[in-house]
Design an enzyme around this catalytic site. Sequence first.
Site, mmCIF file in Angstrom:
data_model
loop_
_atom_site.group_PDB
_atom_site.id
_atom_site.type_symbol
_atom_site.label_atom_id
_atom_site.label_comp_id
_atom_site.label_asym_id
_atom_site.label_seq_id
_atom_site.Cartn_x
_atom_site.Cartn_y
_atom_site.Cartn_z
ATOM 1 N N ASP A 1 36.250 20.210 -0.244
ATOM 2 C CA ASP A 1 36.050 19.837 1.150
ATOM 3 C C ASP A 1 36.959 20.716 2.014
ATOM 4 O OD1 ASP A 1 35.075 18.270 3.301
ATOM 5 O OD2 ASP A 1 36.890 17.057 3.241
ATOM 6 N N ASP B 1 38.061 19.973 5.919
ATOM 7 C CA ASP B 1 38.998 19.215 6.757
ATOM 8 C C ASP B 1 39.713 18.149 5.929
ATOM 9 O OD1 ASP B 1 38.539 20.270 9.536
ATOM 10 O OD2 ASP B 1 36.492 19.717 9.021
ATOM 11 N N LYS C 1 27.220 14.649 2.179
ATOM 12 C CA LYS C 1 28.044 13.719 1.414
ATOM 13 C C LYS C 1 28.038 12.333 2.060
ATOM 14 C CE LYS C 1 31.530 16.387 2.107
ATOM 15 N NZ LYS C 1 32.908 16.890 2.192
#
Length: 276
Positions: A16, A18, A187
């Site tokens: 991922d 952030d 997601k």
Amino acid sequence: MTTVLEDSPIHTWLTDMDGVLVHENTALPGAAEFIAALQQFGRPFLVLTNNSIFTPRDLRARLSRSGIELPEAAIWTSALATARFLAEQQPGSAAYVIGEAGLTSAMHDEGFILADTDVEFVVLGETRTYSFEAITRAIRLIRDGAKFIATNPDVTGPSAEGPLPATGAVAAMITAATGIQPYYVGKPNPLMMRTALNRIGAHSETSVMIGDRMDTDVKSGLEAGMRSVLVLTGSTRASEIAQYPYRPTAVLDGIADVVPLVERLTPHEAEELDED
């Protein structure tokens, strides 16, 4: 738990963005070193994000400004995953798209016609300029039979001033007016993980997903058959892990703690893995 993580070879890394690599446009400790180690040892990788606003070029520039260097091709967004999924379902059809350049360019690149009448899909992404007119058009098209797709279910997004309403919140409004739930591609749908793995020719058994959220990153990695690493530099706190009925393979303080796992593959070992 890192021993468990290393029980079988790790050929490919998904991470991922952030909360793992950056926080509010500032690189987190170890992020640049992690990407550099992957590149040094020739490990295939992708940086994933549910953010559908920006193109990979935009995001590459954002990461570069924070000191993290990687190519555009190493970035996989929910917009790209959504456009790829729809192209596999009904290529070349028409879609009404609510979103910004990240989504509209992805849909164009996959051969879709963007229109506001006689469309097969209504595709909702994130934007900072949601309009009443656009939402009304989406509602009417869905009530007329268009299939409702959304890039991701996140109800809020971050900003310097605090949370902003995001795709999931607007989708809830449209659902309330139509009675139709969207199909979310991003997601925690493991579809996003599988499309990412397919993009770089990877296998779930030898791949790891790194994220900062139990409810999206770890869940989607688990459901895609991957090992997972939860880092504690983003949304999920260590005290919250026990609330979930599933566990990550490893819990680490931050991405800096992942760098040694990559570095344990010597150049010679990495070369042998590449030849398999």
